[in-house]
Design a protein around this motif. Structure first.
Motif, PDB file in Angstrom:
ATOM      1  N   ALA A 159       0.835  -1.203   0.000  1.00  0.00           N
ATOM      2  CA  ALA A 159       0.000   0.000   0.000  1.00  0.00           C
ATOM      3  C   ALA A 159       0.873   1.258   0.000  1.00  0.00           C
ATOM      4  N   LEU A 160       1.941   1.239   0.801  1.00  0.00           N
ATOM      5  CA  LEU A 160       2.850   2.387   0.856  1.00  0.00           C
ATOM      6  C   LEU A 160       3.533   2.605  -0.496  1.00  0.00           C
ATOM      7  N   LYS A 161       3.958   1.509  -1.135  1.00  0.00           N
ATOM      8  CA  LYS A 161       4.611   1.605  -2.440  1.00  0.00           C
ATOM      9  C   LYS A 161       3.674   2.180  -3.502  1.00  0.00           C
ATOM     10  N   CYS A 162       2.378   1.846  -3.379  1.00  0.00           N
ATOM     11  CA  CYS A 162       1.389   2.305  -4.362  1.00  0.00           C
ATOM     12  C   CYS A 162       0.811   3.666  -4.010  1.00  0.00           C
ATOM     13  N   GLY A 163       1.065   4.121  -2.781  1.00  0.00           N
ATOM     14  CA  GLY A 163       0.518   5.404  -2.350  1.00  0.00           C
ATOM     15  C   GLY A 163      -0.977   5.365  -2.102  1.00  0.00           C
ATOM     16  N   VAL A 164      -1.467   4.211  -1.614  1.00  0.00           N
ATOM     17  CA  VAL A 164      -2.902   4.063  -1.347  1.00  0.00           C
ATOM     18  C   VAL A 164      -3.096   3.463   0.042  1.00  0.00           C
ATOM     19  N   ALA A 165      -4.344   3.407   0.481  1.00  0.00           N
ATOM     20  CA  ALA A 165      -4.664   2.790   1.767  1.00  0.00           C
ATOM     21  C   ALA A 165      -4.664   1.268   1.639  1.00  0.00           C
ATOM     22  N   GLU A 166      -4.456   0.590   2.767  1.00  0.00           N
ATOM     23  CA  GLU A 166      -4.477  -0.879   2.765  1.00  0.00           C
ATOM     24  C   GLU A 166      -5.831  -1.408   2.272  1.00  0.00           C
ATOM     25  N   SER A 167      -6.895  -0.705   2.641  1.00  0.00           N
ATOM     26  CA  SER A 167      -8.239  -1.126   2.224  1.00  0.00           C
ATOM     27  C   SER A 167      -8.379  -1.084   0.701  1.00  0.00           C
ATOM     28  N   SER A 168      -7.664  -0.155   0.066  1.00  0.00           N
ATOM     29  CA  SER A 168      -7.712  -0.064  -1.403  1.00  0.00           C
ATOM     30  C   SER A 168      -7.060  -1.292  -2.034  1.00  0.00           C
ATOM     31  N   ILE A 169      -6.000  -1.779  -1.406  1.00  0.00           N
ATOM     32  CA  ILE A 169      -5.337  -2.988  -1.899  1.00  0.00           C
ATOM     33  C   ILE A 169      -6.283  -4.173  -1.804  1.00  0.00           C
TER      34      ILE A 169
END
Length: 295
Positions: A51-61
């Motif tokens: 999630a950090l690598k993608c710049g999104v929230a864990e819920s988005s993953i």
């Protein structure tokens, strides 16, 4: 780094992502791009790290995983790892086949076999391994079937099982297969090792053992094969089976890995049962020793 934008045309995480890519919104495309370009890194990361690598929230993953048909991040990561190993394996095989250098070919054999073993590890269902070991320990007799190279893996396994007092017979040609199949019965377990799952002799003997009510355990890279359909327990091993040299079949190493896992589970369970029996016996002896007759 390996790019997975051009992958074999079969159902896998990369194909699912590519098919739905145009339907994704920006965050989903960011996740998709990361997985396609950095799969080699992603398979070792937690959902938080990805999630950090993608710049999104864990819920988005997690939502992304479900959008492409997986239950969550863990399942997606496992499937990505399987496919990544498979693609790398194919690339190693191609390098070896196109090389005239014997040392380079030998090096590719080692590296490609390691990749295959890694895929077998990722595919391994540990609950299924334990269930197989438990079934074998409860059986009166273990019968093992494997043609030629598969039989070599089966032979080592049979010797290991004998070492923990499991009565075992091994067959690796059509004559010995028929000889041990007549011993099959309700309280027997029969393990079949097969590349194709369609060998005539193997199918005939599996059918005979099943007709005699033996429990059928099948190890094969062909889960849709006729042999697989006879299985009470089906263990699917990595499907890649390319021969670099005439007599080298790396899938045999995967057979050996799974059989070693079954033996290890059975051995640990046997020791546990023996310890319990010993403790029970010691308790009975102590109780008898200190039991005084009534006055």
């Amino acid at each position: 780094m390996t790019s997975y934008n051009d992958t074999p045309l079969k159902d896998n995480p990369f194909i699912r992502i590519q098919k739905k890519y145009d339907q994704f919104h920006k965050k989903e495309k960011d996740i998709a791009d990361y997985i396609l370009k950095e799969a080699d890194q992603m398979i070792y990361q937690s959902v938080k790290e990805t999630a950090l690598k993608c710049g999104v929230a864990e819920s988005s993953i997690v939502r992304f995983c479900k959008a492409i048909g997986y239950s969550g991040y863990s399942e997606l990561k496992t499937e990505v790892a399987k496919e990544a190993v498979n693609i790398q394996y194919q690339q190693e095989i191609l390098k070896a086949e196109n090389s005239d250098s014997i040392p380079e070919q030998l090096g590719q054999i080692f590296s490609s076999t390691v990749m295959l073993l890694d895929q077998a590890r990722l595919q391994m269902d540990y609950d299924q391994i334990i269930r197989t070991a438990d079934l074998i320990l409860k059986s009166r007799l273990l019968l093992i079937y494997g043609n030629i190279y598969s039989g070599q893996s089966g032979f080592i396994f049979s010797e290991r099982m004998k070492s923990i007092n499991v009565p075992t017979f091994i067959a690796w040609d059509h004559i010995s297969m028929k000889q041990i199949s007549i011993m099959a019965s309700t309280d027997c377990a029969a393990i079949f090792l097969s590349h194709s799952g369609a060998s005539k002799d193997t199918l005939e003997n599996a059918s005979l053992a099943k007709s005699r009510d033996a429990a059928i355990i099948v190890l094969t890279p062909a889960p849709q094969s006729p042999l697989a359909r006879l299985a009470d327990i089906l263990i699917t091993i990595p499907s890649v089976d390319v021969s670099i040299f005439k007599d080298y079949y790396p899938v045999e190493t995967a057979f050996s890995l799974i059989l070693t896992a079954i033996y290890t589970a059975a051995s640990r369970q046997r020791r546990h049962d023996n310890n319990e029996s010993t403790e029970k016996f010691e308790t009975e002896v102590i109780n008898d020793a200190f039991e005084f007759p009534e006055m």
